[in-house]
Design a protein around this motif. Structure first.
Motif, PDB file in Angstrom:
ATOM      1  N   UNK A  94     -32.450   2.644  11.588  1.00  0.00           N
ATOM      2  CA  UNK A  94     -33.660   1.892  11.919  1.00  0.00           C
ATOM      3  C   UNK A  94     -34.894   2.711  11.552  1.00  0.00           C
ATOM      4  N   UNK A  95     -34.944   3.196  10.314  1.00  0.00           N
ATOM      5  CA  UNK A  95     -36.025   4.077   9.883  1.00  0.00           C
ATOM      6  C   UNK A  95     -37.361   3.326   9.835  1.00  0.00           C
ATOM      7  N   UNK A 145     -38.892 -12.291   1.927  1.00  0.00           N
ATOM      8  CA  UNK A 145     -37.798 -11.475   2.471  1.00  0.00           C
ATOM      9  C   UNK A 145     -37.918 -10.065   1.904  1.00  0.00           C
ATOM     10  N   UNK A 146     -37.773  -9.046   2.775  1.00  0.00           N
ATOM     11  CA  UNK A 146     -37.902  -7.656   2.373  1.00  0.00           C
ATOM     12  C   UNK A 146     -36.615  -6.906   2.721  1.00  0.00           C
ATOM     13  N   UNK A 147     -36.008  -6.290   1.708  1.00  0.00           N
ATOM     14  CA  UNK A 147     -34.791  -5.498   1.890  1.00  0.00           C
ATOM     15  C   UNK A 147     -35.176  -4.035   2.113  1.00  0.00           C
ATOM     16  N   UNK A 148     -34.733  -3.477   3.232  1.00  0.00           N
ATOM     17  CA  UNK A 148     -35.075  -2.113   3.604  1.00  0.00           C
ATOM     18  C   UNK A 148     -33.853  -1.212   3.600  1.00  0.00           C
ATOM     19  N   UNK A 149     -34.023  -0.008   3.103  1.00  0.00           N
ATOM     20  CA  UNK A 149     -32.990   1.026   3.194  1.00  0.00           C
ATOM     21  C   UNK A 149     -32.998   1.585   4.624  1.00  0.00           C
ATOM     22  N   UNK A 150     -31.864   2.129   5.048  1.00  0.00           N
ATOM     23  CA  UNK A 150     -31.763   2.793   6.353  1.00  0.00           C
ATOM     24  C   UNK A 150     -32.147   1.885   7.518  1.00  0.00           C
ATOM     25  N   UNK A 151     -31.763   0.617   7.481  1.00  0.00           N
ATOM     26  CA  UNK A 151     -32.054  -0.187   8.661  1.00  0.00           C
ATOM     27  C   UNK A 151     -32.190  -1.666   8.417  1.00  0.00           C
TER      28      UNK A 151
END
Length: 543
Positions: A352-353, A402-408
């Motif tokens: 959940x960065x 829509x936003x794709x997030x790394x680490x969470x």
């Protein structure tokens, strides 16, 4: 060391598995798993190269075989261009390393050429430091003797004995299943070199290719001749290739002035001023860039960098960009996803960065002028954003995001007129993972937009998680999700989504990036393409 940090971070974040758990033992077990995996990588190389001596040294003097490398069985048609066939099971027997090598060479003779061969350790346990038991996946991709492309996948249980610090020999190989898929015709050919658009990166780890910044490409008809042209970004600069119309491209980077721009990470073409030609926006680690296409009014193709005047020369760790008219004024706006300098700045959480570079939203105010409004519009996401996609998810004729997030967790921002509201949790599309891409399409032809999210699936991660949280104890759904791969959501047309991934059997696409929907065989159904891979190695295509 990295494994130890990951285990420690997992235990700290989630409170750890069962009482009495020995983290040092897990670390040692994974060290042995990696040692065995690295040894089998060398066996993979020897198999690919048909190196008999190299193959032989990975087998014990006496090997227990069960179902090993039989003859191909009859084929079953899966599609008009694809068939599948099993393999006859070999005998259960004791064999010498020379006999095992002969049997493997006989299997390889089924292939006229081999593109790739891989032995992968999916699960492993160890008795002390010397004896191991592993579930392996063995793949071969190549051309069979008829010249058809074939992909063979074998699942097996194997035993191995350590004979040196990084050396192992297989003492048992018991086949669970063996299946091949065979393409009767090639649907694609690699033509980058003859087409004139091939570019190679310098070796990773050496300047200028010494960061983990990703790079992209964009296509558009930049000179209004009815042909699609190609722009690429890269560590050695950006390039523009003009389509000649005969299957080849001309590098016009210098004459179009694109080659003068600083290195970029992503690119999008759109007509920013509605004058009839395609302008160019480049996201970058540094200042963002906007290049006006001067085809109109000058009559000659040339891109002029007007970033400061346009108001987009904002510093960010920009990894990609997307465009849509978010405020309904008839002008296209820009959204930039911000990552961070991984390795210099580390995520403040693995699941959940929140310490990424803030994302940017540039509203197009006309006259080639933009105003940054991400905070005011509710999309100044400070997670480690990698990619985004605009679409009207709820049928109200405006652009949602829509936003794709790394680490969470990911974000789904509903456009409510002058502001975006994050509804990802209530719509069921948080999709916590290592997000690398997002795309909307209609895979089931029901007239509603569906969503494909690209995540990483990790063999090593799944091995570690299985030891930390055994399946019989219920596992850990969130951590399992972090290593499970891509996700497919079915949309209902009103903004709701249902996760169909497991129902479809999972979408483990490796270390995946970007990709999305397209009907590659023109049968009226949208398929999914997911590129993958990471750092190129010396012995295999990638690690």
């Amino acid at each position: 060391m990295i494994r130890a940090l990951c285990v420690a971070a997992t235990l700290a974040a989630f409170g750890g598995p069962q009482e009495g758990f020995d983290a040092s033992q897990l670390e040692r077990t994974e060290e042995l798993s990696e040692s065995l995996a690295n040894d089998l990588l060398q066996l993979s190389v020897a198999t690919r190269d048909r190196d008999l001596a190299g193959i032989r040294e990975h087998w014990a003097p006496a090997v227990e075989l069960d179902g090993f490398m039989g003859e191909p069985l009859g084929a079953e048609v899966v599609h008009d261009w694809l068939s599948s066939h099993g393999w006859e099971r070999g005998l259960q027997e004791q064999a010498t390393r020379d006999e095992v090598t002969e049997r493997l060479v006989a299997l390889l003779a089924h292939f006229d050429s081999i593109e790739d061969a891989r032995f992968k350790v999916k699960k492993a346990t160890f008795d002390g430091d010397e004896l191991g038991s592993a579930r392996l996946q063995f793949k071969i991709v190549g051309r069979d003797r008829m010249g058809q492309r074939e992909w063979r996948v074998v699942w097996a249980q194997a035993n191995a004995r350590q004979i040196g610090p990084e050396d192992w020999e297989l003492t048992r190989f018991a086949v669970e299943s063996a299946q091949s898929k065979v393409a009767s015709r090639d649907l694609f050919d690699e033509i980058a070199v003859p087409a004139g658009v091939a570019r190679t990166f310098p070796e990773f780890g050496k300047p200028p290719n010494d960061t983990v910044v990703a790079h992209g490409a964009a296509v558009a008809d930049v000179d209004n001749d009815g042909l699609v042209d190609v722009l690429t970004t890269g560590v050695e600069g950006n390039a523009l290739f003009r389509n000649r119309g005969d299957g080849t491209f001309e590098d016009i980077s210098a004459s179009a002035m694109v080659g003068l721009t600083p290195t970029a990470s992503g690119a999008i073409f759109f007509d920013a001023d509605n004058d009839g030609d395609q302008d160019l926006f480049l996201s970058a680690v540094g200042e963002q860039m906007f290049l006006e296409n001067r085809l109109v009014p000058d009559g000659a193709l040339s891109f002029h960098d007007i970033s400061p005047e346009a108001g987009v020369a904002r510093r960010a760790i920009g990894f990609s960009a997307v465009a849509a008219d978010v405020d309904g004024n008839g002008l296209v706006d820009i959204y930039v996803t911000g990552y961070n300098r991984y390795g210099i700045v580390m995520p403040d959480s693995w699941h959940d960065a929140q310490n990424g570079s803030p994302n940017l939203l540039f509203l197009n105010e006309g006259g080639l002028r933009f105003r940054e409004v991400a905070a005011a519009w509710g999309v100044r996401d400070s997670r480690w954003s990698y990619a985004a996609a605009f679409a009207d998810i709820d049928g109200d004729a405006d652009a949602d995001l829509y936003v794709a997030n790394d680490f969470g967790r990911n974000g789904l921002y509903e456009n409510v007129g002058g502001r975006f509201v994050d509804v990802a949790e209530e719509r069921g599309v948080l999709d916590p993972g290592n997000g690398m891409g997002a795309a909307f399409g209609d895979f089931n032809n029901d007239g509603h937009l569906d969503l494909h999210v690209t995540n990483m699936s990790s063999t090593a991660g799944n091995r570690i998680l299985a030891r930390l949280f055994p399946a019989q104890d219920g596992g850990d759904p969130l951590l399992t999700k972090l290593a499970s791969g891509n996700t497919l959501f079915r949309g209902d047309g009103a903004g709701g989504f249902a996760d169909l991934t497991q129902e479809l059997g999972g979408i483990g696409a490796g270390w995946a990036w970007g990709g999305g929907f397209f009907d590659f065989n023109s049968d009226g159904w949208e398929d999914i393409y997911a590129p993958n891979g990471f750092i190129s190695g010396k012995t295999m295509n990638d690690t």
